[in-house]
Motif scaffolding. Structure first.
Motif, mmCIF file in Angstrom:
data_model
loop_
_atom_site.group_PDB
_atom_site.id
_atom_site.type_symbol
_atom_site.label_atom_id
_atom_site.label_comp_id
_atom_site.label_asym_id
_atom_site.label_seq_id
_atom_site.Cartn_x
_atom_site.Cartn_y
_atom_site.Cartn_z
ATOM 1 N N LEU A 1 0.928 -1.390 0.139
ATOM 2 C CA LEU A 1 0.193 -0.104 0.280
ATOM 3 C C LEU A 1 0.752 1.719 -0.113
ATOM 4 O O LEU A 1 1.146 2.311 -0.454
ATOM 5 C CB LEU A 1 -1.289 -0.203 1.123
ATOM 6 N N SER A 2 2.150 0.850 0.948
ATOM 7 C CA SER A 2 2.826 3.213 0.344
ATOM 8 C C SER A 2 3.292 2.583 -0.632
ATOM 9 O O SER A 2 3.615 4.072 -0.906
ATOM 10 C CB SER A 2 3.937 1.908 2.040
ATOM 11 N N SER B 1 9.902 4.622 -1.413
ATOM 12 C CA SER B 1 9.832 4.067 -3.222
ATOM 13 C C SER B 1 9.592 2.699 -3.485
ATOM 14 O O SER B 1 9.484 1.793 -2.895
ATOM 15 C CB SER B 1 11.488 4.574 -3.805
ATOM 16 N N GLN B 2 9.687 2.482 -4.601
ATOM 17 C CA GLN B 2 9.462 0.862 -5.287
ATOM 18 C C GLN B 2 10.225 0.310 -4.162
ATOM 19 O O GLN B 2 10.874 -0.673 -4.099
ATOM 20 C CB GLN B 2 9.393 0.467 -6.746
ATOM 21 N N GLU B 3 11.631 0.745 -4.712
ATOM 22 C CA GLU B 3 13.547 0.386 -4.019
ATOM 23 C C GLU B 3 12.483 0.041 -2.828
ATOM 24 O O GLU B 3 13.166 -1.168 -2.269
ATOM 25 C CB GLU B 3 14.454 0.829 -4.588
ATOM 26 N N SER B 4 12.968 1.132 -2.115
ATOM 27 C CA SER B 4 12.716 0.897 -0.695
ATOM 28 C C SER B 4 11.172 -0.308 0.414
ATOM 29 O O SER B 4 12.314 -1.454 0.880
ATOM 30 C CB SER B 4 12.593 1.960 0.574
ATOM 31 N N GLY B 5 11.001 -0.510 -0.738
ATOM 32 C CA GLY B 5 9.838 -1.440 -0.329
ATOM 33 C C GLY B 5 9.836 -2.812 -1.183
ATOM 34 O O GLY B 5 9.751 -3.405 0.128
ATOM 35 N N GLN B 6 10.641 -2.950 -1.506
ATOM 36 C CA GLN B 6 11.032 -4.146 -2.172
ATOM 37 C C GLN B 6 12.086 -4.794 -1.350
ATOM 38 O O GLN B 6 12.234 -5.968 -0.769
ATOM 39 C CB GLN B 6 11.991 -3.777 -3.544
#
Length: 82
Positions: free
Chosen positions: A42-43, A50-55
């Motif tokens: 969701l974030s 960011s996508q990178e942080s989320g991954q």
């Protein structure tokens, strides 16, 4: 400091209860990790992270889930007792 206190509480819980109750505690922790995964998605979708942080974070949560699952299986086996 808060993490240290939570860890100390978890250790106290582990030794104060039965294997069955501790396995239940670990199942609750696993469910919480699944919630964190959903919140990470969701974030990312809301561009809060960011996508990178989320991954990166999702990878860490996945490792934690694997460890919790393996620990619960070990608790349920015949060769491990608290």
């Amino acid at each position: 400091m808060g993490g240290t206190i939570m860890w100390a509480q978890a250790v106290q819980f582990m030794w104060a209860t039965s294997s069955k109750e501790f396995a239940r505690f670990l199942n609750i922790a696993y469910a919480s990790a699944c919630e964190v995964e959903c919140l990470l998605i969701l974030s990312q979708d809301l561009q809060i992270i960011s996508q990178e942080s989320g991954q990166t974070l999702a990878s860490i949560v996945e490792e934690i889930k694997k460890m919790l699952f393996a620990f619960v299986l070990k608790l349920k086996s015949d060769d491990w007792r608290l």
